[in-house]
Write a protein that holds these residues in place. Structure first.
Motif, mmCIF file in Angstrom:
data_model
loop_
_atom_site.group_PDB
_atom_site.id
_atom_site.type_symbol
_atom_site.label_atom_id
_atom_site.label_comp_id
_atom_site.label_asym_id
_atom_site.label_seq_id
_atom_site.Cartn_x
_atom_site.Cartn_y
_atom_site.Cartn_z
ATOM 1 N N ALA A 1 0.911 -1.291 -0.053
ATOM 2 C CA ALA A 1 0.244 0.071 0.161
ATOM 3 C C ALA A 1 0.809 1.096 0.038
ATOM 4 N N THR A 2 2.155 1.339 0.550
ATOM 5 C CA THR A 2 3.067 2.306 0.480
ATOM 6 C C THR A 2 3.348 2.722 -0.857
ATOM 7 N N ARG A 3 3.361 1.931 -1.838
ATOM 8 C CA ARG A 3 3.528 2.336 -3.277
ATOM 9 C C ARG A 3 2.708 2.817 -3.970
ATOM 10 N N ILE A 4 1.349 2.781 -3.457
ATOM 11 C CA ILE A 4 0.430 2.998 -4.451
ATOM 12 C C ILE A 4 -0.293 4.551 -3.808
ATOM 13 N N ALA A 5 -0.595 5.417 -4.547
ATOM 14 C CA ALA A 5 -1.191 6.750 -4.154
ATOM 15 C C ALA A 5 -2.599 6.926 -5.357
ATOM 16 N N ILE A 6 -3.637 7.573 -4.613
ATOM 17 C CA ILE A 6 -4.767 7.639 -5.339
ATOM 18 C C ILE A 6 -5.060 9.170 -5.720
ATOM 19 N N THR A 7 -5.384 9.527 -6.896
ATOM 20 C CA THR A 7 -5.959 10.940 -7.048
ATOM 21 C C THR A 7 -6.917 11.032 -8.132
ATOM 22 N N ALA A 8 -7.707 11.977 -8.008
ATOM 23 C CA ALA A 8 -8.737 12.294 -9.196
ATOM 24 C C ALA A 8 -8.604 13.633 -9.663
ATOM 25 N N LYS A 9 -8.584 13.596 -10.777
ATOM 26 C CA LYS A 9 -8.576 15.020 -11.595
ATOM 27 C C LYS A 9 -9.370 15.283 -12.668
#
Length: 257
Positions: free
Chosen positions: A218-226
């Motif tokens: 999980a530390t290697r995954i980031a989430i964004t919405a644009k």
């Protein structure tokens, strides 16, 4: 008369002799006067020459004094110039040493940047081998972007439940992520409506599948919405670990000091 004749003759001879001696004396006097005049002229000439020589000597003494002062000033200036030149040389050497350190620092940073770019290019080839030549993959500024449509992943642009096709695609993507441990992954959701809630849910569903099912930390995954600017879909971006990158750059800078 005869008796006085010898006397007269003697007086005549004596007078003649006296007159002759007087003439000789006068001639000698005139000669002596001439010699005295010549001596006086020579003496006057000698005095003039001595006076001129003294004047020249005084001038030479003055010039010598000036030259000595000038030489002393020149020697002082040369000494100051030598000291200044030495200081300038030391400053130049210090500047060159500092420049060499900076060049070494920049070289280390450039090497790391080049290494990241090279890794991205090499990874692009491997990604296409894993996902297929038709995979939508791009590289820009060291960032690898793997894209897919909402219909392929969720069956529609409003669903947040992955399709089997979407899960199979993510399984291959997870292989790419695991093969690049130095890269961080970001799940980026794009929409055209400005409603970021559903888009974020879709990005979160992709991240959840990668973490829980495909065992990506999980530390290697980031989430964004644009806002996709007339585009929608999911981008999975692989980019260098910039925090680790700057830490290494900082260490490189310290090591080269």
């Amino acid at each position: 008369m005869r008796r006085h004749l010898p006397l007269i003759l003697f007086l005549s001879i004596a007078t003649t002799a006296f007159s002759q001696k007087k003439s000789d004396l006068i001639a000698e006097i005139e000669s002596l006067k001439t010699k005295i005049s010549e001596v006086e002229q020579d003496l006057a000439k000698a005095k003039r020459e001595i006076s001129s020589a003294n004047a020249k000597a005084e001038t030479l003494d003055t010039e010598n004094a000036g030259l000595r002062d000038a030489n002393a000033t020149l020697l002082g200036n040369l000494s100051n110039f030598s000291e200044l030149s030495k200081q300038n040389s030391e400053n130049v050497n210090k500047a060159m040493a500092a420049l060499a350190r900076k060049e070494k620092q920049l070289s280390g940073v450039n090497d790391m940047i080049s290494a990241n770019d090279s890794t991205a290019i090499v990874s692009l080839t491997r990604i296409k081998q894993t996902l297929g030549e038709n995979a939508n993959v791009a590289v820009g500024e060291g960032v690898i972007s793997i894209s897919n449509s909402l219909n392929n992943l969720f069956g529609s642009d409003t669903s947040s439940k992955l399709t089997e096709e979407g899960k199979a695609w993510l399984a291959n993507v997870s292989k790419v992520i695991k093969a690049n441990p130095n890269f961080k992954a970001e799940v980026e959701g794009l929409n055209m409506t400005g409603e970021f809630g559903p888009t974020y849910d879709q990005a979160a569903a992709v991240a959840k599948e990668l973490v829980e099912t495909l065992e990506i930390p999980a530390t290697r995954i980031a989430i964004t919405a644009k806002d996709g600017n007339f585009k929608e879909g999911i981008n999975i971006k692989l980019q260098p670990d910039y925090k680790g990158f700057y830490a290494k750059a900082k260490e490189s800078a310290k090591a080269s000091q």
